[in-house]
Design a protein around this motif. Structure first.
Motif, PDB file in Angstrom:
ATOM      1  N   VAL A 102      36.297  46.083  34.571  1.00  0.00           N
ATOM      2  CA  VAL A 102      36.754  46.706  33.328  1.00  0.00           C
ATOM      3  C   VAL A 102      35.559  47.123  32.460  1.00  0.00           C
ATOM      4  CG1 VAL A 102      38.146  46.386  31.247  1.00  0.00           C
ATOM      5  CG2 VAL A 102      38.910  45.420  33.426  1.00  0.00           C
ATOM      6  N   ILE A 129      43.150  51.940  30.022  1.00  0.00           N
ATOM      7  CA  ILE A 129      42.901  51.389  31.351  1.00  0.00           C
ATOM      8  C   ILE A 129      44.114  50.580  31.792  1.00  0.00           C
ATOM      9  CG2 ILE A 129      41.372  49.928  32.753  1.00  0.00           C
ATOM     10  CD1 ILE A 129      39.196  50.412  30.615  1.00  0.00           C
ATOM     11  N   HIS A 137      46.099  48.248  35.093  1.00  0.00           N
ATOM     12  CA  HIS A 137      45.755  47.248  36.111  1.00  0.00           C
ATOM     13  C   HIS A 137      46.896  47.094  37.109  1.00  0.00           C
ATOM     14  CE1 HIS A 137      44.232  43.776  38.127  1.00  0.00           C
ATOM     15  NE2 HIS A 137      45.040  42.899  37.546  1.00  0.00           N
ATOM     16  N   PHE A 171      41.026  40.964  33.116  1.00  0.00           N
ATOM     17  CA  PHE A 171      41.296  42.337  32.667  1.00  0.00           C
ATOM     18  C   PHE A 171      41.630  42.356  31.181  1.00  0.00           C
ATOM     19  CE2 PHE A 171      45.003  45.188  31.886  1.00  0.00           C
ATOM     20  CZ  PHE A 171      44.370  46.423  31.954  1.00  0.00           C
TER      21      PHE A 171
END
Length: 350
Positions: free
Chosen positions: A177, A188, A190, A207
Motif C-alpha cells: 500500500v 485503493i 483490496h 492494508f
C-alpha cells in the motif's frame, strides 16, 4: 602371556560410560545430541568409544525410540509453486540430517480428516510440518494425544504451543500500500485472502492500517473478499467494473488473485496499469513473466521452509524452540503493473 583383558566383542553404552567416567545418559546425549553437551564431555565420550570399540546401533535405537527417520509435510496444493518452494527449504534442511520428507496433499479425497487422524495415530513419522491453514491443530491433538512434534510453515496455529515459521504479513501489506501511495494513488482497493485464516486477516489489517496512517478513511476503502484464487480475483474485477467510482489501484492478497483480476479486466477492454494499478503478494515464479509483469510482495518461501524444519529438528532433539514464532521479512518487487494514476481511472475517495 599378556595381562591385558581381551576386548569385549559387543561393548555396551555402559562400558563407554565407565571408560569416560560419565553417566550412560550423558553418553546417549553426546552421541545423539552432541550440541547439548560440552566440548570436553564430547571428547571424553569420543575417546571412550574408540577405546571400547563401541558401535552405535542406530536400528536398535530407532526401535527403542520408535524413530522412523521421516517427517510428514501436509500441503494443501502440491501443484502450487508457493508450497513447492517451502517444501524445497524443508527438504534441504532434512537431507542434511538424513531425514526423509513424506508429502501428503491434504486436498485429495483420500486424505480426508478421518484418514489423516488414523495416519497420525500410527506413529508413521517423527514429526509433522503443516502448511494447510484449514487444520485445527488443537482439535488434532485432542483426537490424538500421542502425536509427534508439530510445527507450521506459512500458517498460524490455534495451538499456542506449536512453533511457527511465517512471513510478516502486516509488513508485506504495508509495503504494497505504501508503494501505491507513493505513486500518488488516493483510492485503493483490496482483494482479500481467506479471512478465516490469520495471514488473510493480517493482510487486510495491514492494508487498512497503512491507509489510516496516510490520513485516508480506511473503513470506506473498497474491499473485495477473496480466497487467494484466480477465480476470486476475477470476481473482484467484476466488482470493480460494476463500481461507479473505481479505485485507481488494487492490492491483491495473492499473485493468483492478481492474475485473475488483471485477465478479467483485459477481457473487458481495460489496461493495467493505465486504468488501474495492481500489486500482488507472493512473487511466484510466473509473476515476472505475466503481462504486464506483476509488482508484488516477495515471500522468502524457501527460507520459511528452512526455518520450519529447523524448529522441528530442535523439537526432535529434545530441545525447545528459542521462540514460538519465527517471522521473516518480505520485500517489494516493483515491475510494470503499477504506475501513477492514469487519465482513464475514475476519481473517487476512500
Amino acid at each position: 602371556m599378556s595381562n591385558s583383558s581381551p576386548k569385549k566383542t559387543n561393548p555396551t553404552v555402559q562400558d563407554v560410560a565407565r571408560a569416560a567416567k560419565v553417566s550412560t545418559a550423558t553418553v546417549s546425549r553426546a552421541l545423539s545430541m552432541p550440541d547439548r553437551v560440552s566440548e570436553e564431555t564430547r571428547n571424553k565420550v569420543a575417546r571412550a568409544v574408540e577405546e571400547t570399540g563401541y558401535v552405535l546401533n542406530h536400528a536398535a535405537r530407532n526401535l527403542r525410540r520408535r524413530d522412523t527417520g521421516a517427517i510428514v509435510a501436509l500441503v494443501p496444493d502440491i501443484g502450487n509453486s508457493h508450497f513447492s518452494n517451502i517444501l524445497q527449504g524443508i527438504e534441504t534442511v532434512c537431507a542434511d540430517r538424513n531425514l526423509k520428507v513424506l508429502i501428503a496433499d491434504t486436498r485429495k479425497p483420500s486424505m480426508a480428516r478421518s484418514n489423516l487422524n488414523e495416519f497420525f495415530s500410527q506413529n508413521n513419522c517423527d514429526g509433522i510440518v503443516i502448511m494447510d491453514g484449514h487444520f485445527s491443530i488443537a482439535g488434532i491433538r485432542a483426537a490424538n494425544p500421542k502425536l509427534p512434534p508439530i510445527v507450521t510453515a506459512g500458517e498460524w496455529s490455534d495451538d499456542p504451543t506449536v512453533p511457527i515459521a511465517v512471513v510478516n504479513n502486516l509488513l508485506g501489506a504495508d509495503l504494497a500500500v505504501s508503494h501505491l501511495l507513493a505513486l500518488g494513488h488516493k483510492t485503493i482497493g483490496h482483494v482479500t485472502g481467506l479471512l478465516s485464516h490469520k495471514p488473510g486477516r493480517d493482510r487486510l489489517e495491514g492494508f487498512r492500517a497503512t491507509l489510516s496512517g496516510a490520513g485516508l478513511e480506511a473503513e470506506k476503502a473498497w474491499v473485495f473478499e477473496g480466497d487467494y484464487t484466480l477465480e476470486s480475483g476475477s470476481q473482484a474485477a467484476e466488482g470493480w467494473l460494476a463500481l461507479k467510482d473505481r479505485p485507481t489501484a488494487v492490492f491483491c492478497a495473492s499473485d493468483r488473485a492478481a492474475f485473475g483480476f488483471i485477465s478479467t479486466l483485459s477481457e473487458a477492454g481495460f489496461s493495467v496499469p493505465e486504468d488501474v494499478s495492481v500489486v500482488g503478494f507472493d512473487d511466484i515464479d510466473i509473476a515476472g513473466h505475466f503481462v504486464p509483469p506483476l509488482t508484488t510482495i516477495h515471500q522468502p518461501r524457501r527460507a520459511v521452509g528452512e526455518q520450519a524444519a529447523q524448529l522441528l529438528l530442535n523439537l526432535l532433539q529434545g530441545g525447545q524452540p528459542k521462540t514460538a514464532s519465527v517471522q521473516l521479512e518480505p520485500w517489494l518487487v516493483v515491475r510494470r503493473s503499477t504506475a501513477a494514476p492514469g487519465n482513464l481511472a475514475s476519481e473517487g475517495t476512500c
